[in-house]
Design an enzyme around this catalytic site. Structure first.
Site, short mmCIF file in Angstrom:
data_model
loop_
_atom_site.label_atom_id
_atom_site.label_comp_id
_atom_site.label_asym_id
_atom_site.label_seq_id
_atom_site.Cartn_x
_atom_site.Cartn_y
_atom_site.Cartn_z
N CYS A 70 0.91 -1.16 0.08
CA CYS A 70 -0.05 -0.02 0.15
C CYS A 70 0.71 1.40 0.02
O CYS A 70 1.86 1.36 0.65
CB CYS A 70 -0.94 0.02 1.14
SG CYS A 70 -2.11 1.43 1.22
N CYS A 74 -1.62 3.99 7.18
CA CYS A 74 -2.46 4.63 8.15
C CYS A 74 -2.01 3.72 9.41
O CYS A 74 -1.99 2.33 9.43
CB CYS A 74 -3.85 3.78 7.73
SG CYS A 74 -4.66 4.63 6.26
N CYS A 77 -3.77 0.31 10.67
CA CYS A 77 -4.10 -0.90 9.55
C CYS A 77 -3.70 -2.01 10.11
O CYS A 77 -2.45 -2.10 10.27
CB CYS A 77 -3.55 -0.44 8.21
SG CYS A 77 -3.93 -1.46 7.05
#
Length: 349
Positions: A70, A74, A77
């Protein structure tokens, strides 16, 4: 949560099954949300394993996390990039075909960020295969939106004429957005690099494309310490998604918590009361679908972590899923079964 493809042997075993409907969960996986299909047993000399296979559940709704990579970071996550492996296209198609033969009706592609690999072309080919070849009633995607271009909608968002029996290629596109304040998104990590690109600009742009190319639009939000006091009502009403999935921040040992985790999500965790207060604030939003930690416990992290089983490519779907701890009652309570084909949504484009 149970993952059903072993990570121990050849690379193809990285294709996994796990019980899930979440938008950014677990290894390079097929994750399954299924309904129970009871089977009768005849005779008394069958082994426990044979009986479990006989009574295996039907993988009605499947999440395929085909990449763990990714471009966002975040902090909460729990699908972290522990491997960059992506199953070859034909092997991925073979797994999808096995799932369709076992009863799959809905496929959801996620990651990681699914548009990151091969600039979205790999994802687009899988979308087309599931809709045009397998003729699944519902094909959806969960993305952070940062890599999506209008050209992708033009190429893969709608089926060429004549359309397949189940309609256009992509039914639902869900974009993850945790705040309507850019500074909050950057604190959470929902941004690229220096944060020069606006996550919210992307969100509104993609909403417009979904309207233009007739793709049902959905929003996923993870509620945590940085956004729990934010009132998002005005923005959600303006964007008018078909569903607003609201998750309570959840800790998974080995993923976003614990000594071997790539994230330290403890500082993002909120209490059940805080989550309920957020839901109360947004009680007027009719499309809101909440997912508390209590409802998400059916993800079956039995030892506080995820343990993969054997690959469906090696042992088949029934053998891979028969030892799951799936809770059908909780699956239905959390809204796992809903109108997921845009042909049945009767949307006003």
């Amino acid at each position: 949560m149970w993952s059903f493809f072993s990570l121990m042997a050849s690379p193809k075993l990285l294709l996994q099954l796990c019980i899930s409907t979440l938008h950014h969960i677990f290894a390079s996986v097929f994750s399954i949300v299924w309904r129970w299909t009871p089977g009768a047993f005849k005779g008394t000399n069958r082994t426990l394993e044979e009986r479990k296979v006989q009574n295996a559940t039907t993988p009605t709704s499947v999440n395929y996390h085909f990449t763990r990579k990714c471009n966002y970071k975040c902090g909460f996550c729990f699908h972290t990039a522990k491997t960059s492996f992506v199953l070859p296209l034909e092997e991925a198609k073979r797994g999808l075909r096995l799932l369709k033969e076992a009863g799959m009706e809905k496929i959801n592609f996620s990651g990681g960020e699914p548009f990151l690999h091969d600039k979205g072309d790999f994802l687009g080919r899988l979308v087309q295969y599931c809709k045009q070849d397998l003729q699944l009633p519902s094909v959806s995607i969960i993305s952070n939106g940062s890599m999506i271009k209008e050209k992708w909608f033009q190429t893969y968002g709608n089926a060429p004429p004549p359309p397949p029996p189940q309609g256009d290629d992509l039914d639902i596109l869900a974009i993850s957005c945790d705040s309507f304040d850019e500074a909050t998104n950057q604190l959470i990590g929902r941004t690229q690099g220096s944060g020069r690109k606006s996550h919210l600009d992307n969100l509104y742009r993609i909403r417009s494309w979904c309207q233009q190319y007739k793709v049902a639009f959905k929003i996923n939000s993870v509620i945590n310490t940085f956004n729990v006091d934010e009132d998002m009502t005005e923005h959600i009403v303006e964007l008018n998604p078909v569903r607003w999935k609201v998750f309570q921040c959840l800790l998974i040992d080995g993923e976003n918590a614990g000594e071997v985790a790539l994230r330290e999500a403890e500082r993002f965790v909120i209490s059940d009361q805080q989550f309920q207060e957020f839901l109360d604030t947004h009680s007027s939003v009719s499309c809101l679908v909440p997912e508390s930690n209590e409802k998400m416990r059916f993800l079956d992290c039995r030892e506080g972590r995820k343990d993969p089983s054997k690959s469906i490519l090696d042992v088949g779907v029934k053998n891979a899923i028969c030892f799951s701890g799936f809770d059908e009652k909780m699956f239905l309570q959390r809204g796992g079964k809903y109108v997921w084909s845009k042909a049945d949504m009767k949307l006003d484009w």
